[in-house]
Design a protein around this motif. Structure first.
Motif, PDB file in Angstrom:
ATOM      1  N   SER A  52       0.809  -1.211   0.000  1.00 50.13           N
ATOM      2  CA  SER A  52       0.000   0.000   0.000  1.00 50.13           C
ATOM      3  C   SER A  52       0.850   1.273   0.000  1.00 50.13           C
ATOM      4  O   SER A  52       0.348   2.350  -0.268  1.00 50.13           O
ATOM      5  CB  SER A  52      -0.934   0.011   1.214  1.00 50.13           C
ATOM      6  N   SER A  53       2.127   1.154   0.301  1.00 50.48           N
ATOM      7  CA  SER A  53       2.996   2.322   0.366  1.00 50.48           C
ATOM      8  C   SER A  53       3.830   2.414  -0.899  1.00 50.48           C
ATOM      9  O   SER A  53       4.742   1.636  -1.105  1.00 50.48           O
ATOM     10  CB  SER A  53       3.918   2.227   1.586  1.00 50.48           C
ATOM     11  N   MET A  54       3.505   3.378  -1.733  1.00 47.69           N
ATOM     12  CA  MET A  54       4.263   3.570  -2.967  1.00 47.69           C
ATOM     13  C   MET A  54       5.352   4.631  -2.784  1.00 47.69           C
ATOM     14  O   MET A  54       6.198   4.805  -3.640  1.00 47.69           O
ATOM     15  CB  MET A  54       3.330   3.970  -4.112  1.00 47.69           C
ATOM     16  N   ALA A  55       5.340   5.340  -1.649  1.00 46.68           N
ATOM     17  CA  ALA A  55       6.301   6.415  -1.431  1.00 46.68           C
ATOM     18  C   ALA A  55       7.736   5.893  -1.442  1.00 46.68           C
ATOM     19  O   ALA A  55       8.634   6.525  -1.958  1.00 46.68           O
ATOM     20  CB  ALA A  55       6.011   7.119  -0.114  1.00 46.68           C
ATOM     21  N   SER A  56       7.944   4.719  -0.892  1.00 47.67           N
ATOM     22  CA  SER A  56       9.300   4.162  -0.853  1.00 47.67           C
ATOM     23  C   SER A  56       9.329   2.814  -1.576  1.00 47.67           C
ATOM     24  O   SER A  56       9.971   1.882  -1.132  1.00 47.67           O
ATOM     25  CB  SER A  56       9.766   4.010   0.594  1.00 47.67           C
ATOM     26  N   PHE A  57       8.604   2.741  -2.680  1.00 45.51           N
ATOM     27  CA  PHE A  57       8.532   1.536  -3.495  1.00 45.51           C
ATOM     28  C   PHE A  57       8.010   0.339  -2.716  1.00 45.51           C
ATOM     29  O   PHE A  57       8.373  -0.797  -2.976  1.00 45.51           O
ATOM     30  CB  PHE A  57       9.890   1.211  -4.129  1.00 45.51           C
ATOM     31  N   GLY A  58       7.210   0.601  -1.700  1.00 45.69           N
ATOM     32  CA  GLY A  58       6.583  -0.461  -0.931  1.00 45.69           C
ATOM     33  C   GLY A  58       7.462  -1.054   0.155  1.00 45.69           C
ATOM     34  O   GLY A  58       7.065  -2.024   0.777  1.00 45.69           O
ATOM     35  N   LEU A  59       8.615  -0.480   0.377  1.00 47.50           N
ATOM     36  CA  LEU A  59       9.509  -1.028   1.396  1.00 47.50           C
ATOM     37  C   LEU A  59       9.231  -0.396   2.749  1.00 47.50           C
ATOM     38  O   LEU A  59       9.051   0.802   2.874  1.00 47.50           O
ATOM     39  CB  LEU A  59      10.971  -0.771   1.018  1.00 47.50           C
ATOM     40  N   LYS A  60       9.157  -1.243   3.753  1.00 43.15           N
ATOM     41  CA  LYS A  60       9.059  -0.756   5.127  1.00 43.15           C
ATOM     42  C   LYS A  60      10.482  -0.606   5.650  1.00 43.15           C
ATOM     43  O   LYS A  60      11.305  -1.500   5.487  1.00 43.15           O
ATOM     44  CB  LYS A  60       8.327  -1.763   6.015  1.00 43.15           C
ATOM     45  N   THR A  61      10.736   0.528   6.259  1.00 41.18           N
ATOM     46  CA  THR A  61      12.073   0.740   6.798  1.00 41.18           C
ATOM     47  C   THR A  61      12.007   1.092   8.276  1.00 41.18           C
ATOM     48  O   THR A  61      10.979   1.538   8.784  1.00 41.18           O
ATOM     49  CB  THR A  61      12.802   1.868   6.051  1.00 41.18           C
ATOM     50  N   LYS A  62      13.113   0.870   8.928  1.00 38.91           N
ATOM     51  CA  LYS A  62      13.248   1.203  10.336  1.00 38.91           C
ATOM     52  C   LYS A  62      14.578   1.941  10.488  1.00 38.91           C
ATOM     53  O   LYS A  62      15.591   1.544   9.913  1.00 38.91           O
ATOM     54  CB  LYS A  62      13.256  -0.087  11.160  1.00 38.91           C
ATOM     55  N   THR A  63      14.558   3.032  11.240  1.00 37.38           N
ATOM     56  CA  THR A  63      15.783   3.794  11.473  1.00 37.38           C
ATOM     57  C   THR A  63      16.290   3.509  12.877  1.00 37.38           C
ATOM     58  O   THR A  63      15.555   3.628  13.851  1.00 37.38           O
ATOM     59  CB  THR A  63      15.534   5.308  11.304  1.00 37.38           C
ATOM     60  N   GLU A  64      17.541   3.099  12.938  1.00 36.94           N
ATOM     61  CA  GLU A  64      18.197   2.827  14.221  1.00 36.94           C
ATOM     62  C   GLU A  64      19.302   3.847  14.416  1.00 36.94           C
ATOM     63  O   GLU A  64      20.028   4.175  13.479  1.00 36.94           O
ATOM     64  CB  GLU A  64      18.838   1.443  14.224  1.00 36.94           C
ATOM     65  N   GLU A  65      19.437   4.319  15.643  1.00 36.57           N
ATOM     66  CA  GLU A  65      20.537   5.226  15.961  1.00 36.57           C
ATOM     67  C   GLU A  65      21.719   4.388  16.442  1.00 36.57           C
ATOM     68  O   GLU A  65      21.616   3.652  17.415  1.00 36.57           O
ATOM     69  CB  GLU A  65      20.113   6.218  17.037  1.00 36.57           C
ATOM     70  N   VAL A  66      22.821   4.493  15.724  1.00 36.21           N
ATOM     71  CA  VAL A  66      24.040   3.785  16.107  1.00 36.21           C
ATOM     72  C   VAL A  66      24.903   4.784  16.886  1.00 36.21           C
ATOM     73  O   VAL A  66      25.291   5.818  16.354  1.00 36.21           O
ATOM     74  CB  VAL A  66      24.795   3.254  14.878  1.00 36.21           C
ATOM     75  N   PRO A  67      25.182   4.489  18.151  1.00 38.85           N
ATOM     76  CA  PRO A  67      25.915   5.455  18.979  1.00 38.85           C
ATOM     77  C   PRO A  67      27.389   5.526  18.583  1.00 38.85           C
ATOM     78  O   PRO A  67      27.914   4.621  17.926  1.00 38.85           O
ATOM     79  CB  PRO A  67      25.758   4.890  20.393  1.00 38.85           C
ATOM     80  N   PRO A  68      28.070   6.594  18.998  1.00 36.29           N
ATOM     81  CA  PRO A  68      29.515   6.674  18.767  1.00 36.29           C
ATOM     82  C   PRO A  68      30.220   5.501  19.440  1.00 36.29           C
ATOM     83  O   PRO A  68      29.768   5.014  20.469  1.00 36.29           O
ATOM     84  CB  PRO A  68      29.913   7.992  19.439  1.00 36.29           C
ATOM     85  N   ASP A  69      31.305   5.050  18.845  1.00 37.74           N
ATOM     86  CA  ASP A  69      32.034   3.924  19.422  1.00 37.74           C
ATOM     87  C   ASP A  69      33.103   4.437  20.384  1.00 37.74           C
ATOM     88  O   ASP A  69      33.998   5.182  19.988  1.00 37.74           O
ATOM     89  CB  ASP A  69      32.682   3.088  18.323  1.00 37.74           C
ATOM     90  N   PRO A  70      33.039   4.022  21.655  1.00 34.82           N
ATOM     91  CA  PRO A  70      33.995   4.527  22.650  1.00 34.82           C
ATOM     92  C   PRO A  70      35.444   4.128  22.370  1.00 34.82           C
ATOM     93  O   PRO A  70      36.359   4.887  22.680  1.00 34.82           O
ATOM     94  CB  PRO A  70      33.503   3.940  23.974  1.00 34.82           C
ATOM     95  N   LEU A  71      35.675   2.962  21.778  1.00 33.29           N
ATOM     96  CA  LEU A  71      37.042   2.560  21.465  1.00 33.29           C
ATOM     97  C   LEU A  71      37.663   3.468  20.410  1.00 33.29           C
ATOM     98  O   LEU A  71      38.825   3.861  20.516  1.00 33.29           O
ATOM     99  CB  LEU A  71      37.086   1.108  20.979  1.00 33.29           C
ATOM    100  N   VAL A  72      36.875   3.809  19.402  1.00 34.87           N
ATOM    101  CA  VAL A  72      37.379   4.675  18.339  1.00 34.87           C
ATOM    102  C   VAL A  72      37.566   6.098  18.868  1.00 34.87           C
ATOM    103  O   VAL A  72      38.552   6.763  18.533  1.00 34.87           O
ATOM    104  CB  VAL A  72      36.455   4.638  17.101  1.00 34.87           C
ATOM    105  N   ILE A  73      36.640   6.548  19.707  1.00 29.07           N
ATOM    106  CA  ILE A  73      36.798   7.876  20.324  1.00 29.07           C
ATOM    107  C   ILE A  73      38.087   7.913  21.140  1.00 29.07           C
ATOM    108  O   ILE A  73      38.882   8.854  21.028  1.00 29.07           O
ATOM    109  CB  ILE A  73      35.585   8.222  21.204  1.00 29.07           C
ATOM    110  N   ALA A  74      38.324   6.890  21.953  1.00 31.07           N
ATOM    111  CA  ALA A  74      39.542   6.827  22.764  1.00 31.07           C
ATOM    112  C   ALA A  74      40.788   6.812  21.876  1.00 31.07           C
ATOM    113  O   ALA A  74      41.775   7.504  22.170  1.00 31.07           O
ATOM    114  CB  ALA A  74      39.511   5.601  23.674  1.00 31.07           C
ATOM    115  N   ALA A  75      40.741   6.052  20.785  1.00 31.59           N
ATOM    116  CA  ALA A  75      41.890   5.994  19.867  1.00 31.59           C
ATOM    117  C   ALA A  75      42.175   7.361  19.262  1.00 31.59           C
ATOM    118  O   ALA A  75      43.334   7.780  19.155  1.00 31.59           O
ATOM    119  CB  ALA A  75      41.638   4.963  18.770  1.00 31.59           C
ATOM    120  N   MET A  76      41.134   8.082  18.880  1.00 33.74           N
ATOM    121  CA  MET A  76      41.335   9.395  18.277  1.00 33.74           C
ATOM    122  C   MET A  76      41.840  10.413  19.307  1.00 33.74           C
ATOM    123  O   MET A  76      42.688  11.246  18.998  1.00 33.74           O
ATOM    124  CB  MET A  76      40.049   9.893  17.617  1.00 33.74           C
ATOM    125  N   LEU A  77      41.336  10.331  20.533  1.00 35.54           N
ATOM    126  CA  LEU A  77      41.836  11.220  21.588  1.00 35.54           C
ATOM    127  C   LEU A  77      43.303  10.924  21.883  1.00 35.54           C
ATOM    128  O   LEU A  77      44.106  11.847  22.095  1.00 35.54           O
ATOM    129  CB  LEU A  77      40.985  11.088  22.853  1.00 35.54           C
TER     130      LEU A  77
END
Length: 167
Positions: A52-77
């Motif tokens: 019934s949804s033609m706006a996105s070619f009929g695909l249902k999507t879900k958005t997830e928030e991926v948080p910053p990675d603490p290991l990479v933050i520590a490496a950059m600091l």
């Protein structure tokens, strides 16, 4: 002596390049930069089909928030600290900067292992993760800079002080 410290700056520039990508088989579905890994990002995934949804070619999507990675933050600091320490004069500062660079490289390798394990757990082998040249260049640059700084610090430790002549 300044060259190894400059390598940390180069490594920080590689944050803006693709670090890792995910997809099925040889098809890349999405790519992530080092900056996205440090700051976090929103990931939109397809969860099904809705005719019934033609706006996105009929695909249902879900958005997830991926948080910053603490290991990479520590490496950059650590990289920023190593850059600053490496530009100061003194054997101890160079040893410290070299140690920080080495630890930063190890943290990125731990991050890679953690991502690989999580994708294997969630994707059951259907999802492939590829760590791109930007990631590997950053890791290699950390280790090269660290070794160079440690060798320079060792050389400074074994260099005799000049003898002052009284005239």
């Amino acid at each position: 002596k300044q060259l190894p410290s400059g390598l940390y700056f180069v490594a920080l520039i590689f944050l803006f390049t693709p670090w890792w990508s995910a997809g099925c088989g040889r098809e890349k579905a999405i790519s992530f930069t080092g900056v996205q890994t440090v700051t976090g990002f929103n990931l939109e995934t397809v969860t099904g089909f809705d005719a019934s949804s033609m706006a996105s070619f009929g695909l249902k999507t879900k958005t997830e928030e991926v948080p910053p990675d603490p290991l990479v933050i520590a490496a950059m600091l650590l990289a920023v600290a190593a850059l600053i320490f490496g530009m100061t004069i003194g054997r101890k500062a160079l040893f410290g900067a070299g140690a920080m660079g080495f630890i930063a490289g190890v943290l990125l390798l731990i991050f890679k292992a953690r991502v690989d394990a999580k994708v294997l757990e969630v994707g059951k082998g259907a999802i492939q993760v590829t760590f791109e040249s930007g990631f590997w260049t950053t890791v290699a640059t950390f280790f090269v800079a660290a070794v160079a700084q440690l060798l320079i610090a060792k050389q400074i430790a074994h260099t005799p002080e000049p003898i002052a002549h009284n005239t």
